[in-house]
Structures are given as C-alpha cells and as structure tokens.
Design a protein around this motif. Structure first.
Motif, PDB file in Angstrom:
ATOM      1  N   VAL A   1     -12.232   1.583  13.184  1.00  0.00           N
ATOM      2  CA  VAL A   1     -13.172   2.119  12.742  1.00  0.00           C
ATOM      3  C   VAL A   1     -13.711   3.319  13.610  1.00  0.00           C
ATOM      4  O   VAL A   1     -14.002   3.002  14.817  1.00  0.00           O
ATOM      5  CB  VAL A   1     -14.343   1.193  12.618  1.00  0.00           C
TER       6      VAL A   1
ATOM      7  N   ASP B   1      -9.627   4.903  10.003  1.00  0.00           N
ATOM      8  CA  ASP B   1     -10.688   5.388   9.110  1.00  0.00           C
ATOM      9  C   ASP B   1     -11.576   6.319   9.823  1.00  0.00           C
ATOM     10  O   ASP B   1     -12.396   5.956  10.638  1.00  0.00           O
ATOM     11  CB  ASP B   1     -11.421   3.998   8.874  1.00  0.00           C
TER      12      ASP B   1
ATOM     13  N   SER C   1      -4.175  -3.854  11.386  1.00  0.00           N
ATOM     14  CA  SER C   1      -5.455  -3.421  12.258  1.00  0.00           C
ATOM     15  C   SER C   1      -6.246  -2.217  11.697  1.00  0.00           C
ATOM     16  O   SER C   1      -5.369  -1.283  11.599  1.00  0.00           O
ATOM     17  CB  SER C   1      -5.064  -3.081  13.847  1.00  0.00           C
ATOM     18  N   HIS C   2      -7.509  -2.309  11.563  1.00  0.00           N
ATOM     19  CA  HIS C   2      -8.025  -1.242  10.755  1.00  0.00           C
ATOM     20  C   HIS C   2      -9.083  -0.868  12.037  1.00  0.00           C
ATOM     21  O   HIS C   2      -9.846  -1.630  12.359  1.00  0.00           O
ATOM     22  CB  HIS C   2      -9.253  -2.070   9.737  1.00  0.00           C
TER      23      HIS C   2
ATOM     24  N   GLU D   1     -14.484   2.820   4.043  1.00  0.00           N
ATOM     25  CA  GLU D   1     -14.627   1.554   5.049  1.00  0.00           C
ATOM     26  C   GLU D   1     -14.071   0.290   4.333  1.00  0.00           C
ATOM     27  O   GLU D   1     -13.208  -0.624   4.697  1.00  0.00           O
ATOM     28  CB  GLU D   1     -15.825   1.319   5.654  1.00  0.00           C
TER      29      GLU D   1
ATOM     30  N   ARG E   1      -6.099  -9.979  10.209  1.00  0.00           N
ATOM     31  CA  ARG E   1      -6.289  -8.639  10.402  1.00  0.00           C
ATOM     32  C   ARG E   1      -7.485  -8.328  11.215  1.00  0.00           C
ATOM     33  O   ARG E   1      -8.400  -9.247  11.486  1.00  0.00           O
ATOM     34  CB  ARG E   1      -6.826  -8.061   8.901  1.00  0.00           C
TER      35      ARG E   1
ATOM     36  N   CYS F   1       1.301   4.181   9.211  1.00  0.00           N
ATOM     37  CA  CYS F   1      -0.212   4.451   9.656  1.00  0.00           C
ATOM     38  C   CYS F   1      -0.954   5.030   8.361  1.00  0.00           C
ATOM     39  O   CYS F   1      -0.531   6.300   8.122  1.00  0.00           O
ATOM     40  CB  CYS F   1      -0.051   5.002  10.898  1.00  0.00           C
TER      41      CYS F   1
ATOM     42  N   VAL G   1      -4.446   1.104  10.147  1.00  0.00           N
ATOM     43  CA  VAL G   1      -5.280   2.252   9.365  1.00  0.00           C
ATOM     44  C   VAL G   1      -6.278   2.577  10.413  1.00  0.00           C
ATOM     45  O   VAL G   1      -7.342   2.104  11.018  1.00  0.00           O
ATOM     46  CB  VAL G   1      -6.063   1.541   8.172  1.00  0.00           C
TER      47      VAL G   1
ATOM     48  N   THR H   1      -5.153  -2.724   4.636  1.00  0.00           N
ATOM     49  CA  THR H   1      -4.473  -3.045   5.829  1.00  0.00           C
ATOM     50  C   THR H   1      -3.842  -4.305   5.752  1.00  0.00           C
ATOM     51  O   THR H   1      -4.426  -5.216   4.967  1.00  0.00           O
ATOM     52  CB  THR H   1      -5.672  -3.216   6.784  1.00  0.00           C
TER      53      THR H   1
ATOM     54  N   VAL I   1     -10.443  -5.782  12.977  1.00  0.00           N
ATOM     55  CA  VAL I   1     -11.215  -4.656  12.829  1.00  0.00           C
ATOM     56  C   VAL I   1     -11.810  -4.255  14.238  1.00  0.00           C
ATOM     57  O   VAL I   1     -12.025  -4.950  15.098  1.00  0.00           O
ATOM     58  CB  VAL I   1     -12.533  -4.858  12.276  1.00  0.00           C
TER      59      VAL I   1
ATOM     60  N   SER J   1     -10.206   1.187   3.605  1.00  0.00           N
ATOM     61  CA  SER J   1      -9.537   0.938   4.565  1.00  0.00           C
ATOM     62  C   SER J   1      -9.052  -0.473   4.775  1.00  0.00           C
ATOM     63  O   SER J   1      -7.844  -0.649   5.174  1.00  0.00           O
ATOM     64  CB  SER J   1     -10.015   1.439   5.891  1.00  0.00           C
ATOM     65  N   TRP J   2      -9.930  -1.394   4.861  1.00  0.00           N
ATOM     66  CA  TRP J   2      -9.649  -3.009   4.970  1.00  0.00           C
ATOM     67  C   TRP J   2      -8.567  -3.317   3.779  1.00  0.00           C
ATOM     68  O   TRP J   2      -7.860  -4.146   4.036  1.00  0.00           O
ATOM     69  CB  TRP J   2     -11.157  -3.716   4.593  1.00  0.00           C
TER      70      TRP J   2
END
Length: 345
Positions: A265, A242, A262-263, A250, A284, A172, A240, A257, A286, A253-254
């Motif tokens: 936010v 963020d 999974s990102h 931002e 992926r 993570c 991730v 991943t 968000v 972070s993407w």
C-alpha cells in the motif's frame, strides 16, 4: 519572499509574501528552491486529511518535494557550499536516535517534515538541515528531479522492499501509471527481472508505460481484475504495488494478489477491508510504505544520473499553484507537476 500558504482546510492555498528564512543553528542550510513537486498529499492536506496527524498551526507553507541550490550554510557545515545543486530528503532528522543510527531515518523519533508539519518548500527559499541534503551534479536542473525527493523516493522504497520477492518468473502488478507509478515502473525494471503489468484508467497513460518498462498494460474498465487473473493463470501476482490507494484500487489490489503474495500500500485515501479469514487462509500480506531513507534517496539519484529513472514532469510558475491542483484533480496532469519559483535576489 513568495510562498504558497494554506490558511484554512478546504480552502485554496494562496501565494503571499512572508519573511525570508534565516540560519539559526550551526547545521542549518538555506536552499534557493528551483523546483517544488506537487503531490496528491498536498491535495489531501488541503482537504484536511492530515489535520489530526500533523497538528500543524495554520497558516503554513506547503511543499515536501524540493530541490534547488545552496544559498547559505551554518557555521558547522563543511561539505556544502553556496551554489551547490541539491535535492532534499523530505525529513529533518536528529541523527542520534536508534532509527537514525540504523539508517532508518524516516522513523526518526524527533523528525520534522517540512511541508507536512512545518513550513515547506513551495517558496523561494527553504530552511532545512545539512543531514537532509543530497548533493547533485552541477548540471542537474532542480525542476527535473524535485519530485524524486518524495514521490520517487516513496516508489523506490517500496520497490526495494519488494525486490527479494520478485525473482525471475514472477509477476508484479502496478496500480496506477501516474506520478508515483511511472517512477515505480522504472525502478522495477532497473532492479528486477519480474514481469510488470500496469493498470490505469487512462489509455494515454498506459501508452507511455511501455517506454518505462511495462510488459503488459490493462485498462481499468470494470473487467480489469478478470484480465489480470487471466494473465496470471487465475492465480494473481506475487507482488501488487498500489500507487493509488483509493477509488477502489485498494480493493482491486487485494483481489489480484495471489496466495502468499504481498499487497504493498503506497497511495492512500481509501480504506482496506479484508476478512481475517482471507488473510490467514491465503497468507497474503498487506505492507505499508512511507517515504524512504536518505541512503535510498542517494541510490535513486544514482539511477537517475545513469539514465535508468527519468521523471516525467509538467512545470508551473509558483503563482499557478491552483491551476496545477486543478489539473491534478481532473486527471490532466501526466507525471508530476513541478512549481518553479523565481530566484530570490
């Protein structure tokens, strides 16, 4: 009483005298504020980012991270007494809509959010609702825990959602070791066996993360994405978190991943721009995160009571709000800034 009031966007808030709040309804609760957390959201409010969303009439009192002592309760409140030490869930909720009945009170259809769209707790006294009050051990100092009401709760909410994805052997990535991130790291360590990799531009902040549970630290220096990919065999992280959400975090972070990862936010202020082909070709996710539920706040306070989560704070008197904001903007603030009002007589 004294309160921190915002009179116009893009202008500094100021301390002024306002009328003391009073109990109106049977479930109203008045709380003597012992600590009001300073959040980056407060900065974004001053900048006008919330104006179109909150539509709050100005002037109003800031402050959505609040803890203190019960001052007075309405006629129907039986489980709280004057003098009780409490932390406040940031929303005032109805209790009757489908979301509330499902325990998802953060999505209450009739909620009020003190400090966002109503008068908040950067004041000597706040009026809230009995549904919002979490009782704490008497020895708890409100200033030590106030920011857990939003920053801590938001971090815990995101981590709890990520737990099913973070089985042993996963990685993570935590973006940001500040006010939100340092709580998120501790929650990750309390709830998972994942490897925790923390990114931050400050060596000082990164040095603190080891005591909170970080396994690896990476300084944000322009080569940090490459370093994270090296640490994950070129694949990126399963999750991730963020906690920054702006100034390029931002985008980074993407980038770190992995496929089917999974990102999350959590911080905000920036913009996520992702080609749709990148989403479908890698599957992926968000995932947006708001503040957590009342039950999650109670769970977080249990972790705090047994020493698994500790808030790193710096306190300021109420009239030093702009000094605190300046420290937050300049990056001088480690952990969370807490405003401590004088007790009203």
């Amino acid at each position: 009483m004294k309160a921190i009031r915002l009179h116009a966007y893009h202008e500094r808030p100021r301390v002024e005298d306002v009328a003391d709040p009073a109990v109106h309804g049977p479930y109203d609760v008045l709380v003597d504020i012992g600590g009001a957390g300073l959040c980056r959201t407060d900065l974004h409010i001053v900048e006008g980012q919330w104006a179109d969303r909150s539509k709050v009439p100005l002037p109003y009192t800031l402050g959505h991270e609040n803890a203190g002592w019960i001052r007075q309760v309405g006629s129907a409140v039986e489980h709280l007494q004057p003098g009780d030490t409490v932390i406040l869930h940031p929303l005032v909720t109805c209790g009757f809509c489908r979301a509330c009945r499902a325990g998802d009170d953060v999505h209450c259809e009739a909620s009020v959010f003190p400090g966002i769209n109503a008068d908040g707790g950067m004041a000597q006294v706040l009026r809230t609702h009995a549904r919002s009050v979490v009782k704490l051990p008497d020895q708890t100092q409100p200033a030590d825990v106030a920011a857990l009401a939003d920053a801590g709760l938001t971090a815990y909410h995101a981590v709890k959602k990520a737990v099913p994805l973070l089985y042993p052997g996963t990685t993570c990535v935590v973006m940001g070791a500040g006010g939100l991130g340092h709580i998120g790291i501790q929650c990750l360590r309390a709830l998972t066996a994942t490897r925790i990799v923390v990114l931050d531009p400050s060596e000082e902040a990164l040095a603190l993360t080891r005591q909170w549970g970080a396994d690896e630290t990476v300084r944000v220096d322009g080569k940090h994405v490459e370093r994270v990919l090296e640490l994950t065999e070129g694949k990126g992280a399963q999750v991730v978190l963020d906690f920054v959400g702006e100034r390029g975090a931002e985008r980074d972070s993407w980038a770190v991943t992995r496929s089917a990862g999974s990102h999350f936010v959590i911080g905000y202020g920036g913009t996520i721009e992702v080609p749709t082909i990148d989403v479908i070709s890698t599957e992926r996710n968000v995932i947006g995160n708001l503040v957590g539920s009342y039950n999650e706040l109670a769970e977080l306070m249990a972790l705090t009571a047994n020493g698994q989560v500790r808030l790193h704070t710096c306190t300021y008197p109420l009239d030093a709000v702009n000094d605190a904001l300046d420290d937050l903007v300049a990056g001088r603030l480690r952990g969370r800034g807490i405003l401590v009002p004088d007790r009203l007589g």
